[in-house]
Design a protein around this motif. Structure first.
Motif, PDB file in Angstrom:
ATOM      1  N   LEU A  25      36.628  39.589  27.180  1.00  0.00           N
ATOM      2  CA  LEU A  25      36.740  38.831  28.439  1.00  0.00           C
ATOM      3  C   LEU A  25      36.156  37.423  28.301  1.00  0.00           C
ATOM      4  O   LEU A  25      36.688  36.460  28.850  1.00  0.00           O
ATOM      5  CB  LEU A  25      36.049  39.590  29.570  1.00  0.00           C
ATOM      6  CG  LEU A  25      36.894  40.717  30.190  1.00  0.00           C
ATOM      7  CD1 LEU A  25      36.021  41.633  31.041  1.00  0.00           C
ATOM      8  CD2 LEU A  25      38.048  40.162  31.020  1.00  0.00           C
ATOM      9  N   ARG A  59      36.244  35.516  25.888  1.00  0.00           N
ATOM     10  CA  ARG A  59      37.133  34.599  25.166  1.00  0.00           C
ATOM     11  C   ARG A  59      38.232  34.043  26.063  1.00  0.00           C
ATOM     12  O   ARG A  59      38.961  33.141  25.662  1.00  0.00           O
ATOM     13  CB  ARG A  59      37.752  35.310  23.953  1.00  0.00           C
ATOM     14  CG  ARG A  59      36.707  35.672  22.941  1.00  0.00           C
ATOM     15  CD  ARG A  59      37.250  35.946  21.571  1.00  0.00           C
ATOM     16  NE  ARG A  59      36.128  36.132  20.665  1.00  0.00           N
ATOM     17  CZ  ARG A  59      35.468  35.129  20.089  1.00  0.00           C
ATOM     18  NH1 ARG A  59      35.866  33.884  20.275  1.00  0.00           N
ATOM     19  NH2 ARG A  59      34.437  35.366  19.308  1.00  0.00           N
ATOM     20  N   HIS A  60      38.358  34.577  27.281  1.00  0.00           N
ATOM     21  CA  HIS A  60      39.336  34.009  28.202  1.00  0.00           C
ATOM     22  C   HIS A  60      38.757  32.731  28.799  1.00  0.00           C
ATOM     23  O   HIS A  60      37.609  32.721  29.260  1.00  0.00           O
ATOM     24  CB  HIS A  60      39.677  35.012  29.306  1.00  0.00           C
ATOM     25  CG  HIS A  60      40.885  34.605  30.095  1.00  0.00           C
ATOM     26  ND1 HIS A  60      40.841  33.642  31.074  1.00  0.00           N
ATOM     27  CD2 HIS A  60      42.185  34.992  30.006  1.00  0.00           C
ATOM     28  CE1 HIS A  60      42.057  33.469  31.566  1.00  0.00           C
ATOM     29  NE2 HIS A  60      42.894  34.280  30.938  1.00  0.00           N
ATOM     30  N   CYS A  76      40.628  32.402  38.594  1.00  0.00           N
ATOM     31  CA  CYS A  76      40.537  33.718  37.988  1.00  0.00           C
ATOM     32  C   CYS A  76      41.409  34.705  38.739  1.00  0.00           C
ATOM     33  O   CYS A  76      41.363  34.765  39.963  1.00  0.00           O
ATOM     34  CB  CYS A  76      39.098  34.217  38.026  1.00  0.00           C
ATOM     35  SG  CYS A  76      38.231  33.988  36.493  1.00  0.00           S
ATOM     36  N   VAL A 121      45.591  39.025  35.594  1.00  0.00           N
ATOM     37  CA  VAL A 121      45.661  38.226  34.369  1.00  0.00           C
ATOM     38  C   VAL A 121      44.565  38.674  33.387  1.00  0.00           C
ATOM     39  O   VAL A 121      44.810  38.859  32.198  1.00  0.00           O
ATOM     40  CB  VAL A 121      45.524  36.712  34.689  1.00  0.00           C
ATOM     41  CG1 VAL A 121      45.339  35.898  33.415  1.00  0.00           C
ATOM     42  CG2 VAL A 121      46.735  36.221  35.469  1.00  0.00           C
ATOM     43  N   LEU A 122      43.365  38.885  33.914  1.00  0.00           N
ATOM     44  CA  LEU A 122      42.256  39.296  33.054  1.00  0.00           C
ATOM     45  C   LEU A 122      42.468  40.706  32.503  1.00  0.00           C
ATOM     46  O   LEU A 122      42.174  40.988  31.334  1.00  0.00           O
ATOM     47  CB  LEU A 122      40.921  39.210  33.808  1.00  0.00           C
ATOM     48  CG  LEU A 122      40.450  37.799  34.181  1.00  0.00           C
ATOM     49  CD1 LEU A 122      39.105  37.858  34.891  1.00  0.00           C
ATOM     50  CD2 LEU A 122      40.355  36.896  32.948  1.00  0.00           C
ATOM     51  N   GLU A 131      45.331  42.143  31.909  1.00  0.00           N
ATOM     52  CA  GLU A 131      46.371  42.056  30.890  1.00  0.00           C
ATOM     53  C   GLU A 131      45.801  41.489  29.589  1.00  0.00           C
ATOM     54  O   GLU A 131      46.147  41.907  28.492  1.00  0.00           O
ATOM     55  CB  GLU A 131      47.536  41.190  31.412  1.00  0.00           C
ATOM     56  CG  GLU A 131      48.754  41.143  30.494  1.00  0.00           C
ATOM     57  CD  GLU A 131      49.194  42.524  29.998  1.00  0.00           C
ATOM     58  OE1 GLU A 131      49.179  43.478  30.814  1.00  0.00           O
ATOM     59  OE2 GLU A 131      49.526  42.653  28.789  1.00  0.00           O
ATOM     60  N   TRP A 132      44.904  40.511  29.743  1.00  0.00           N
ATOM     61  CA  TRP A 132      44.226  39.891  28.599  1.00  0.00           C
ATOM     62  C   TRP A 132      43.475  40.943  27.763  1.00  0.00           C
ATOM     63  O   TRP A 132      43.575  40.986  26.540  1.00  0.00           O
ATOM     64  CB  TRP A 132      43.267  38.826  29.127  1.00  0.00           C
ATOM     65  CG  TRP A 132      42.357  38.179  28.132  1.00  0.00           C
ATOM     66  CD1 TRP A 132      41.067  38.527  27.860  1.00  0.00           C
ATOM     67  CD2 TRP A 132      42.651  37.074  27.270  1.00  0.00           C
ATOM     68  NE1 TRP A 132      40.535  37.705  26.905  1.00  0.00           N
ATOM     69  CE2 TRP A 132      41.492  36.794  26.521  1.00  0.00           C
ATOM     70  CE3 TRP A 132      43.784  36.278  27.069  1.00  0.00           C
ATOM     71  CZ2 TRP A 132      41.432  35.766  25.584  1.00  0.00           C
ATOM     72  CZ3 TRP A 132      43.708  35.252  26.136  1.00  0.00           C
ATOM     73  CH2 TRP A 132      42.558  35.009  25.402  1.00  0.00           C
ATOM     74  N   VAL A 133      42.741  41.810  28.452  1.00  0.00           N
ATOM     75  CA  VAL A 133      41.998  42.854  27.740  1.00  0.00           C
ATOM     76  C   VAL A 133      42.968  43.865  27.137  1.00  0.00           C
ATOM     77  O   VAL A 133      42.835  44.266  25.975  1.00  0.00           O
ATOM     78  CB  VAL A 133      40.995  43.569  28.675  1.00  0.00           C
ATOM     79  CG1 VAL A 133      40.283  44.694  27.929  1.00  0.00           C
ATOM     80  CG2 VAL A 133      39.980  42.581  29.228  1.00  0.00           C
ATOM     81  N   SER A 170      45.954  43.538  26.148  1.00  0.00           N
ATOM     82  CA  SER A 170      46.703  43.035  24.995  1.00  0.00           C
ATOM     83  C   SER A 170      45.848  43.014  23.732  1.00  0.00           C
ATOM     84  O   SER A 170      46.362  43.016  22.630  1.00  0.00           O
ATOM     85  CB  SER A 170      47.233  41.628  25.294  1.00  0.00           C
ATOM     86  OG  SER A 170      46.138  40.722  25.374  1.00  0.00           O
ATOM     87  N   GLN A 171      44.503  42.988  23.886  1.00  0.00           N
ATOM     88  CA  GLN A 171      43.644  42.888  22.701  1.00  0.00           C
ATOM     89  C   GLN A 171      42.930  44.184  22.372  1.00  0.00           C
ATOM     90  O   GLN A 171      42.556  44.411  21.228  1.00  0.00           O
ATOM     91  CB  GLN A 171      42.621  41.781  22.903  1.00  0.00           C
ATOM     92  CG  GLN A 171      43.318  40.438  23.062  1.00  0.00           C
ATOM     93  CD  GLN A 171      42.338  39.305  23.103  1.00  0.00           C
ATOM     94  OE1 GLN A 171      41.452  39.212  22.256  1.00  0.00           O
ATOM     95  NE2 GLN A 171      42.490  38.426  24.075  1.00  0.00           N
ATOM     96  N   THR A 215      40.532  48.807  29.296  1.00  0.00           N
ATOM     97  CA  THR A 215      40.842  47.775  30.288  1.00  0.00           C
ATOM     98  C   THR A 215      40.087  48.074  31.580  1.00  0.00           C
ATOM     99  O   THR A 215      40.155  49.193  32.082  1.00  0.00           O
ATOM    100  CB  THR A 215      42.350  47.759  30.571  1.00  0.00           C
ATOM    101  OG1 THR A 215      43.033  47.508  29.346  1.00  0.00           O
ATOM    102  CG2 THR A 215      42.703  46.687  31.576  1.00  0.00           C
TER     103      THR A 215
END
Lengths: 499, 102
Positions: free
Chosen positions: A412, A414-415, A447, A451-452, A454-456, A458-459, A465
């Protein structure tokens, strides 16, 4: 003898070397030693069986620490920011203390039937009191009592004996190894184990101890420049604030050679910013616990440089490591009774002469073979680099899977919209625990929960998540930079559960 | 004599004093200048002198170790007299300093 050996040896190696305070104060190793002899006489004359120190960090503390050691009584630096009731409670747990207290906190002692000296009066008495007969001090006697910060429970009183502290210093520091003119800037408070360790290691190395009582990034930068500080130790929140203060305008700090950090987990983006802002400075990550007499693992300057420049993910990941165990300390990563192989997660156990693992009134936490359970989750790689993943108590068990908050927090962070984050478990009917995140948005950033997430996703993957994310202006920290996780669940109690 | 980390010893033939940094434990014959070292608080026997074959000087603040790196001593008071473990002279240990961390 005991830890005073460290000061005595430094004095005999270079009596004229400046030892504490501003350059203008001219307190040499010999001068410091003389003050501690006077201070010991004050303590003995008071009849006290311990010393409580309630004050901001400053030259009075190293004087008090060595004076108490000479007098053969333990010193307990207390958190002056505690509420009066809490401070009185801690004082009540000490054996017949002499209280050295800053004027600002004298009111705490109102009505207490204890011998009290203001910090100023203490320093005056140390300078004038004639030397007295002092008791023999055994290496096995208690030297320092530290109350844990109590982020998860009521404060426990950790007992550090002379042999623990002395072993730490003798194993890791060369006497008189600092260069003439070297100075260490101390920003951690006296009641933090690093505030104790720094007195011993720097005096022994012959490096002048300089104190910044109330940390602000501007005051820190000014003092580093004005006093030509060569070494400084900060907790991660301080480093983040220093970087925010300087922005793109990195000041010239020509004397500064080494910046050590520790005391809490360092967010990797903050560290990478710092390494780029100060390319000529050596960075050192120190990991330790109150119960282990300060540092037990170190990630050195070369480790930092190699990791930052590497394209190999395994080597680069070492920026997030606390480095390797120091001489005299052994470590094992265990899953219950089983010692796990390199690369596997478990709880870190450590052993060595500097490891106390002892609590006043509760006894020793060491097992029969002398191993201390740190209650930190960790893994060690093939080369002995140690990765600390957080407190065992903080591990989230979601649907039977163990998830360390740190792993999700790092992603998180790194976002670009995230400035700070804490991940925790909340009770959940379906999963036992669900993942929740408290996010402090970056200044001016938009924020969005989805979006956050999905960010987690995806990684990492779905199980890691966060099920819930809320936004706050700041996170609760102790004043030494530790996140107060137990305060976080209540943040969610006022927010409706998403359907 | 039982040697533990932190044990302080003195020479019987000069001012040398050391503190034990590392020890395998157990009974070890530690000597300075050819004579057994004694606890730092004890008085030396009278009439002892430095053996000619053991008359190197120790250096203040330096570490000494045996070839097998079983024991390590730190000199807190220097003097004349070679440090030795079970008859084998100790050598100056090359310091491998750790970076300052606190």
């Amino acid at each position: 003898m005991a830890i005073t050996l460290l000061l005595d040896l430094a004095e005999s190696m270079d009596p004229e070397r400046l030892a504490v305070g501003l350059r203008d104060e001219q307190i040499t190793a010999e001068g410091l030693s003389r003050l501690t002899v006077g201070g010991a006489a004050v303590i003995v004359a008071s009849g006290a069986r311990s010393v409580a120190f309630i004050g901001v960090n400053g030259s009075a503390f190293p004087v008090a620490m060595f004076a108490a050691a000479r007098a053969g009584v333990p010193i307990a630096p207390l958190n002056y920011r505690l509420a009066e009731g809490q401070l009185r409670e801690l004082l009540g747990r000490l054996d017949a203390p002499l209280v050295i207290v800053d004027e600002a906190y004298l009111s705490v002692l109102a009505g207490a039937d204890l011998p009290v000296l203001s910090t100023d009066e203490w320093m005056r008495r140390c300078a004038t009191e004639p030397a007295a007969d002092l008791p023999d001090v055994d290496d096995g006697d208690p030297a320092v009592l530290l109350f844990t910060s109590g982020t998860t429970a009521a404060p426990k009183c950790v007992v550090l004996r002379h042999q623990n502290l002395q072993s730490y210093v003798l194993q890791t520091v060369e006497p008189g190894s600092a260069a003439e003119g070297d100075a260490a800037l101390v920003s951690v408070p006296t009641y933090h184990v690093a505030g104790v360790g720094t007195v011993l290691t720097n005096v022994f190395a012959g490096r002048r101890l300089l104190y910044l009582p109330n940390f602000t990034p501007r005051a820190w930068l000014d003092l580093v420049r004005e006093e030509q500080v060569t070494f400084a130790m900060v907790v991660p929140t301080m480093l983040a604030r220093i970087l925010d203060e300087i922005g793109d305008d990195v000041p010239e700090l020509p004397a500064l050679r080494t910046l050590a950090y520790g005391g809490a987990r360092m967010p990797q983006p903050v560290l990478e910013r710092a390494l780029r802002a100060f390319p000529t400075v050596d960075f050192v990550n120190a990991y330790g616990l109150t119960e282990t007499s300060s540092t037990i693992a170190v990630l050195g300057p070369e480790d930092h440089r190699v990791a930052l420049d590497s394209d190999d993910p395994a080597v680069r990941a070492r920026l997030g490591s606390v480095g390797r165990l120091i001489p005299g300390v052994e470590g094992q990563v265990r899953d219950f009774d089983r010692v796990v192989p390199a690369g596997e997660e478990g709880e870190l156990w450590v052993r060595g002469e500097q490891v106390s693992g002892e609590y006043e009134g509760l006894g020793s936490a060491l097992d029969e073979a002398g191993w201390f359970p740190t209650r930190d989750r960790a893994r060690m790689d093939e080369d002995g680099y140690l990765f600390v993943l957080g407190r065992s108590d903080d591990v989230i068990i979601r649907g039977g899977e163990n998830i360390a908050p740190a792993e999700v927090e790092d992603v998180l962070l790194r976002h670009p919209a995230v400035a700070e984050v804490a991940v925790l478990g909340l009770p959940d009917e379906e999963w036992g625990e669900c993942l929740a995140a408290v996010v402090v948005p970056a200044t001016g950033a938009q924020c969005d929960v989805e979006v956050l997430r999905e960010w987690v996703r995806s990684q990492l993957r779905s199980a890691k998540t966060p099920d819930r994310i809320i936004f706050r202006d700041e996170l609760p920290h102790t004043d030494t930079g530790k996140l107060l996780r137990r305060q976080l669940p209540r943040e969610f109690s006022t927010v409706p559960t998403p359907s | 004599m039982e040697l533990k980390p932190g044990t302080r010893l003195r020479s019987q033939v000069g001012p040398t004093e050391v503190v034990v940094v590392k020890s395998p434990g157990g009974d070890l014959g530690l000597a300075c200048g050819g004579q057994p070292m004694i606890p730092a608080g004890d008085a030396p026997a009278e009439g002892l002198t430095v053996a000619e074959t053991a008359s190197d000087s120790t250096l203040l603040g330096k570490r000494y170790t045996d070839p097998d790196d079983r024991i390590e001593l730190l000199v807190t008071k220097p003097g004349v007299g070679t440090l030795a473990l079970d008859g084998v002279g100790l050598g100056l240990k090359q310091a491998k300093p750790l970076p300052a961390s606190d």
